[in-house]
Motif scaffolding. Structure first.
Motif, mmCIF file in Angstrom:
data_model
loop_
_atom_site.group_PDB
_atom_site.id
_atom_site.type_symbol
_atom_site.label_atom_id
_atom_site.label_comp_id
_atom_site.label_asym_id
_atom_site.label_seq_id
_atom_site.Cartn_x
_atom_site.Cartn_y
_atom_site.Cartn_z
ATOM 1 N N VAL A 12 45.881 37.257 33.832
ATOM 2 C CA VAL A 12 45.330 36.893 35.187
ATOM 3 C C VAL A 12 44.426 35.493 34.923
ATOM 4 O O VAL A 12 43.669 35.891 34.252
ATOM 5 N N LEU A 13 44.669 34.675 35.715
ATOM 6 C CA LEU A 13 43.951 33.399 35.908
ATOM 7 C C LEU A 13 43.311 33.673 37.076
ATOM 8 O O LEU A 13 43.959 33.540 37.930
ATOM 9 N N MET A 14 42.028 33.412 37.369
ATOM 10 C CA MET A 14 41.389 33.516 38.316
ATOM 11 C C MET A 14 40.292 32.611 38.590
ATOM 12 O O MET A 14 39.737 32.118 37.754
ATOM 13 N N THR A 15 39.612 32.616 39.827
ATOM 14 C CA THR A 15 38.430 31.674 40.093
ATOM 15 C C THR A 15 37.344 32.741 40.890
ATOM 16 O O THR A 15 37.797 33.687 41.073
ATOM 17 N N LEU A 16 36.387 32.288 40.984
ATOM 18 C CA LEU A 16 35.250 32.781 41.988
ATOM 19 C C LEU A 16 34.916 31.840 43.066
ATOM 20 O O LEU A 16 35.172 30.621 43.226
ATOM 21 N N THR A 17 34.504 32.504 44.266
ATOM 22 C CA THR A 17 34.194 31.576 45.281
ATOM 23 C C THR A 17 33.098 30.244 45.057
ATOM 24 O O THR A 17 33.198 29.446 45.703
#
Length: 112
Positions: free
Chosen positions: A54-59
Protein backbone atom coordinates in the motif's frame (compact mmCIF):
# COMPACT_ATOMS: atom_id res chain seq x y z
CA UNK A 1 -24.05 -24.75 -3.52
CA UNK A 2 -22.04 -22.41 -1.31
CA UNK A 3 -18.59 -21.31 -2.44
CA UNK A 4 -16.13 -23.10 -0.18
CA UNK A 5 -12.95 -21.94 -1.89
CA UNK A 6 -10.26 -21.46 0.76
CA UNK A 7 -9.13 -17.86 1.19
CA UNK A 8 -5.56 -18.86 0.36
CA UNK A 9 -6.69 -19.10 -3.28
CA UNK A 10 -8.48 -15.76 -3.40
CA UNK A 11 -8.23 -14.08 -6.75
CA UNK A 12 -6.18 -10.91 -6.86
CA UNK A 13 -9.38 -8.87 -7.38
CA UNK A 14 -11.09 -10.53 -4.39
CA UNK A 15 -8.08 -9.93 -2.16
CA UNK A 16 -7.79 -6.31 -3.31
CA UNK A 17 -11.48 -5.77 -2.43
CA UNK A 18 -10.90 -7.28 1.02
CA UNK A 19 -7.88 -4.98 1.45
CA UNK A 20 -10.00 -1.94 0.53
CA UNK A 21 -12.68 -3.03 3.02
CA UNK A 22 -10.01 -3.44 5.74
CA UNK A 23 -8.54 -0.01 4.99
CA UNK A 24 -12.03 1.50 5.25
CA UNK A 25 -12.06 0.50 8.95
CA UNK A 26 -9.20 2.94 9.64
CA UNK A 27 -10.05 6.56 10.40
CA UNK A 28 -8.02 9.69 10.89
CA UNK A 29 -8.81 10.45 14.56
CA UNK A 30 -9.47 14.11 13.73
CA UNK A 31 -11.75 13.51 10.72
CA UNK A 32 -14.95 11.37 10.81
CA UNK A 33 -14.19 9.73 7.44
CA UNK A 34 -12.13 6.61 6.73
CA UNK A 35 -8.67 7.03 5.19
CA UNK A 36 -9.71 5.37 1.91
CA UNK A 37 -12.57 7.80 1.26
CA UNK A 38 -10.30 10.68 2.32
CA UNK A 39 -8.09 9.80 -0.63
CA UNK A 40 -5.03 8.95 1.46
CA UNK A 41 -4.46 5.64 -0.36
CA UNK A 42 -2.56 6.18 -3.61
CA UNK A 43 -1.96 2.58 -4.61
CA UNK A 44 -2.77 -1.00 -3.58
CA UNK A 45 -0.79 -3.80 -5.20
CA UNK A 46 -1.18 -7.52 -4.71
CA UNK A 47 1.94 -9.58 -5.38
CA UNK A 48 2.22 -13.38 -5.69
CA UNK A 49 1.43 -15.44 -2.62
CA UNK A 50 -0.89 -12.71 -1.27
CA UNK A 51 1.69 -10.09 -0.41
CA UNK A 52 0.06 -6.66 -0.14
CA UNK A 53 1.71 -3.29 -0.83
CA UNK A 54 0.00 0.00 0.00
CA UNK A 55 1.31 3.43 -0.98
CA UNK A 56 -0.35 6.16 1.03
CA UNK A 57 -0.07 9.71 2.24
CA UNK A 58 -1.37 11.76 5.15
CA UNK A 59 -3.37 14.97 5.14
CA UNK A 60 -0.19 16.78 6.19
CA UNK A 61 3.45 15.86 6.92
CA UNK A 62 2.90 17.18 10.45
CA UNK A 63 -0.24 15.06 10.95
CA UNK A 64 -0.39 14.10 14.67
CA UNK A 65 -1.47 10.59 13.63
CA UNK A 66 1.49 10.05 11.29
CA UNK A 67 2.77 7.22 13.48
CA UNK A 68 -0.53 5.43 14.08
CA UNK A 69 -2.46 5.53 10.79
CA UNK A 70 0.02 3.45 8.70
CA UNK A 71 0.35 0.96 11.58
CA UNK A 72 -3.45 0.71 11.89
CA UNK A 73 -3.75 0.10 8.13
CA UNK A 74 -1.09 -2.62 8.25
CA UNK A 75 -2.83 -4.28 11.23
CA UNK A 76 -6.22 -4.21 9.51
CA UNK A 77 -4.80 -5.82 6.35
CA UNK A 78 -2.90 -8.48 8.32
CA UNK A 79 -6.23 -9.61 9.83
CA UNK A 80 -7.42 -10.75 6.37
CA UNK A 81 -7.17 -14.51 6.21
CA UNK A 82 -4.65 -15.62 3.62
CA UNK A 83 -2.54 -12.43 3.54
CA UNK A 84 1.17 -13.23 3.72
CA UNK A 85 3.15 -9.98 4.00
CA UNK A 86 2.01 -6.37 4.24
CA UNK A 87 4.09 -3.34 3.34
CA UNK A 88 2.72 0.18 3.90
CA UNK A 89 4.81 2.97 2.41
CA UNK A 90 4.24 6.64 3.24
CA UNK A 91 4.82 9.34 0.64
CA UNK A 92 4.10 13.04 0.31
CA UNK A 93 4.51 13.10 -3.47
CA UNK A 94 2.10 14.20 -4.75
CA UNK A 95 1.05 16.29 -1.75
CA UNK A 96 -2.43 15.59 -0.40
CA UNK A 97 -5.26 17.91 -1.37
CA UNK A 98 -8.97 17.89 -0.63
CA UNK A 99 -9.58 17.14 -4.32
CA UNK A 100 -8.43 13.56 -3.57
CA UNK A 101 -11.46 12.93 -1.33
CA UNK A 102 -14.29 10.79 -2.63
CA UNK A 103 -17.73 12.32 -3.04
CA UNK A 104 -18.77 10.32 0.05
CA UNK A 105 -16.07 12.05 2.11
CA UNK A 106 -16.88 15.50 0.69
CA UNK A 107 -20.57 15.03 1.54
CA UNK A 108 -19.75 13.74 5.04
CA UNK A 109 -17.51 16.74 5.72
CA UNK A 110 -19.89 19.27 4.18
CA UNK A 111 -17.73 20.20 1.19
CA UNK A 112 -20.59 19.53 -1.28
Amino acid sequence: MENTTPSSVLTEADLKEKVVQAIKTVYDPEIPVDVYELGLIYEIKIFPVNNVYVLMTLTSPSCPSAESIPVDIEKAIREIEGVAEVSVELTFDPPYSQDMMSEVAKLELGFM
